[in-house]
Design a protein around this motif. Structure first.
Motif, mmCIF file in Angstrom:
data_model
loop_
_atom_site.group_PDB
_atom_site.id
_atom_site.type_symbol
_atom_site.label_atom_id
_atom_site.label_comp_id
_atom_site.label_asym_id
_atom_site.label_seq_id
_atom_site.Cartn_x
_atom_site.Cartn_y
_atom_site.Cartn_z
ATOM 1 N N MET A 106 0.773 -1.271 -0.441
ATOM 2 C CA MET A 106 -0.458 0.300 -0.115
ATOM 3 C C MET A 106 0.723 1.410 0.150
ATOM 4 O O MET A 106 0.092 1.999 -0.799
ATOM 5 N N PRO A 107 2.187 1.321 0.845
ATOM 6 C CA PRO A 107 2.549 2.678 1.087
ATOM 7 C C PRO A 107 3.103 3.131 -0.369
ATOM 8 O O PRO A 107 3.167 3.787 -0.940
ATOM 9 N N GLY B 249 10.725 6.106 3.152
ATOM 10 C CA GLY B 249 11.188 5.570 2.622
ATOM 11 C C GLY B 249 11.362 5.686 1.195
ATOM 12 O O GLY B 249 12.411 6.320 0.297
ATOM 13 N N MET B 250 9.894 4.893 0.261
ATOM 14 C CA MET B 250 9.020 5.800 -0.919
ATOM 15 C C MET B 250 9.595 7.669 -0.848
ATOM 16 O O MET B 250 10.414 7.727 -1.576
ATOM 17 N N ALA C 276 13.160 8.000 -1.283
ATOM 18 C CA ALA C 276 13.740 7.719 -3.201
ATOM 19 C C ALA C 276 13.501 9.017 -3.849
ATOM 20 O O ALA C 276 13.628 9.352 -5.153
ATOM 21 N N LEU C 277 12.210 9.478 -3.879
ATOM 22 C CA LEU C 277 11.328 10.068 -4.857
ATOM 23 C C LEU C 277 11.699 11.248 -4.388
ATOM 24 O O LEU C 277 11.172 12.702 -4.816
ATOM 25 N N GLY C 278 12.810 11.848 -3.505
ATOM 26 C CA GLY C 278 13.165 13.443 -3.077
ATOM 27 C C GLY C 278 12.850 13.999 -1.520
ATOM 28 O O GLY C 278 13.003 15.446 -2.002
ATOM 29 N N MET C 279 11.928 13.402 -1.092
ATOM 30 C CA MET C 279 11.650 14.188 -0.547
ATOM 31 C C MET C 279 12.391 14.089 1.076
ATOM 32 O O MET C 279 13.309 14.246 1.235
#
Length: 276
Positions: free
Chosen positions: A54-55, A146-147, A150-153
């Protein structure tokens, strides 16, 4: 004629003495039930799919579907810092829903019939469920963050503020579990629990500040989002991660969590005792 002393069955004795179970024994019972629930997950790893997938799905979906519209095409990375803290609130609510269906399913399988023959407090069964679901929620939140990274947070405050946002989400998610436990004990089937849960989840999730700022919403909807506890949690998590005024949102979230638990936990335990 002499009258023999009648010894009540074990289940009756346990129910009568439940209120006299000490704190130490209660904690021991909760620990044993937590291990039992954890072993169930180990034997059925598919039950972790929602917490694991889901996340990932939600982060990719909302960042690349809404990110361009809200932050501008090609600027989805800026949206990550907005939506990921908000999704922490959504994760808690979706994980909490599984508790209600799980409780309902346990009754259908006769698992609770075994528990009621044991000299344990009825509340320990419910608390153990919540402890395990908090663990699942923590896994989902870790994957979500973690996502996000990975996406730039970027965390504009510090690690302690980030951990505070995680803890706040767990506390609020635990309070929501009591609502879904009560639903699971009240509704007749797991499907009906899911149906009612969706009727609650959809307005709360989309009528909040989780996915987009509320400034463009109609006035009547903004009035709803102002009192929506998910908006308070999303705003608090966002402020803890990105910086900004945090006190009001945090205290409102804690007030909601305490209020929900104070009302629904006793009702859930009472309903469990009568049902079991």
């Amino acid at each position: 004629m002499s009258t023999a002393t009648i010894t009540p069955p074990a289940a009756v004795r346990d129910t009568r003495s439940e209120g006299r179970i000490g704190l130490r024994a209660n904690l021991r019972h909760i620990s044993a039930l937590v291990r039992r629930n954890a072993l169930q997950i180990k034997q059925d790893p598919e039950s972790m799919f929602d917490a694991l997938l889901m996340p990932i799905i939600f982060t990719l979906l909302f960042v690349y579907v809404f990110g361009g519209a809200i932050s501008g095409k090609g600027h989805q990375a800026a949206y990550v810092n907005y939506v990921v803290p908000g999704l922490m609130a959504m994760m808690g609510m979706n994980i909490a829903q599984a508790v209600g269906t799980g409780i309902n399913d346990d009754f259908k399988k006769g698992v609770m019939d075994r528990f009621r023959t044991m000299p344990i407090a009825r509340s320990s069964v419910l608390i153990a469920k919540i402890v395990v679901e908090i663990g699942r929620m923590l896994v989902a939140t870790a994957i979500l963050l973690g996502m996000g990274f990975a996406l730039g947070m970027t965390v504009h405050t510090d690690v302690l503020h980030l951990l505070a946002a995680v803890v706040l989400s767990l506390v609020f998610g635990a309070s929501l579990m009591w609502i879904f436990i009560l639903l699971g004990l009240t509704m007749k089937t797991a499907q009906s629990v899911q149906g009612v849960a969706m009727l609650v989840l959809m307005p709360l999730q989309f009528g909040s500040s989780i996915f987009a700022p509320t400034t463009t919403m109609p006035g009547w909807l903004q009035s709803f989002t102002d009192v929506n506890p998910l908006s308070n949690l999303a705003d608090a998590s966002r402020a803890l991660v990105n910086g900004g005024a945090v006190a009001h949102s945090v205290w409102m979230t804690l007030a909601w969590a305490i209020g929900i638990t104070a009302v629904t936990a006793p009702l859930a335990v009472m309903r469990f005792r009568k049902k079991a």
